[in-house]
Write a protein that holds these residues in place. Structure first.
Motif, PDB file in Angstrom:
ATOM      1  N   CYS A   1     -22.516 -42.133   2.747  1.00 47.14           N
ATOM      2  CA  CYS A   1     -22.424 -41.716   4.153  1.00 47.14           C
ATOM      3  C   CYS A   1     -20.746 -42.069   4.571  1.00 47.14           C
ATOM      4  O   CYS A   1     -20.392 -41.168   5.367  1.00 47.14           O
ATOM      5  CB  CYS A   1     -23.280 -43.132   5.046  1.00 47.14           C
TER       6      CYS A   1
ATOM      7  N   GLU B   1     -24.290 -47.468   1.029  1.00 51.07           N
ATOM      8  CA  GLU B   1     -23.615 -46.659   2.271  1.00 51.07           C
ATOM      9  C   GLU B   1     -22.318 -45.663   1.791  1.00 51.07           C
ATOM     10  O   GLU B   1     -21.698 -45.352   2.574  1.00 51.07           O
ATOM     11  CB  GLU B   1     -23.101 -47.882   3.101  1.00 51.07           C
TER      12      GLU B   1
ATOM     13  N   LYS C   1     -18.932 -38.876   3.430  1.00 53.34           N
ATOM     14  CA  LYS C   1     -19.382 -37.449   4.237  1.00 53.34           C
ATOM     15  C   LYS C   1     -18.748 -37.530   5.376  1.00 53.34           C
ATOM     16  O   LYS C   1     -18.758 -36.534   5.859  1.00 53.34           O
ATOM     17  CB  LYS C   1     -21.036 -37.496   4.063  1.00 53.34           C
ATOM     18  N   ASN C   2     -18.787 -38.704   6.143  1.00 49.31           N
ATOM     19  CA  ASN C   2     -18.262 -38.865   7.509  1.00 49.31           C
ATOM     20  C   ASN C   2     -16.810 -38.469   7.603  1.00 49.31           C
ATOM     21  O   ASN C   2     -16.299 -38.269   8.835  1.00 49.31           O
ATOM     22  CB  ASN C   2     -18.729 -40.081   8.282  1.00 49.31           C
TER      23      ASN C   2
END
Length: 91
Positions: free
Chosen positions: A73, A70, A76-77
């Motif tokens: 993710c 994860e 990036k977020n």
């Protein structure tokens, strides 16, 4: 995070599970120290360390290593990091 540490790729992140990245660093210690800056005023390194869960539930704080599935993710977020050849850096 200091300029000295930002030239190295991010290997660890203090994460609030299901929410956000609170600190990053090339080492676990750097990530915890960075998280102190984003917590409530007066929060210490020891406070952050005491909040870290071994098996986090939603909302718990924990250390995520860059090889976690994860990790990409979360990074990036946050829109504060950039991926260069598979390595994450502060943008």
């Amino acid at each position: 995070m200091t300029t000295e540490t930002t030239k190295f790729p991010i290997r660890f992140a203090v994460i609030q599970s299901g929410y956000a990245v609170f600190g990053v660093g090339h080492t676990r210690e750097e990530a915890i120290a960075d998280a102190v800056d984003w917590m409530e005023p007066g929060t210490t390194t020891a406070d952050v360390e005491s909040m870290l869960a071994d098996r986090p539930n939603d909302g718990d704080f924990y250390i995520m290593e860059s090889d976690d599935d994860e990790f990409d993710c979360y990074m990036k977020n946050q829109h504060a990091f950039k991926n260069v050849n598979g390595e994450w850096f502060i943008d």
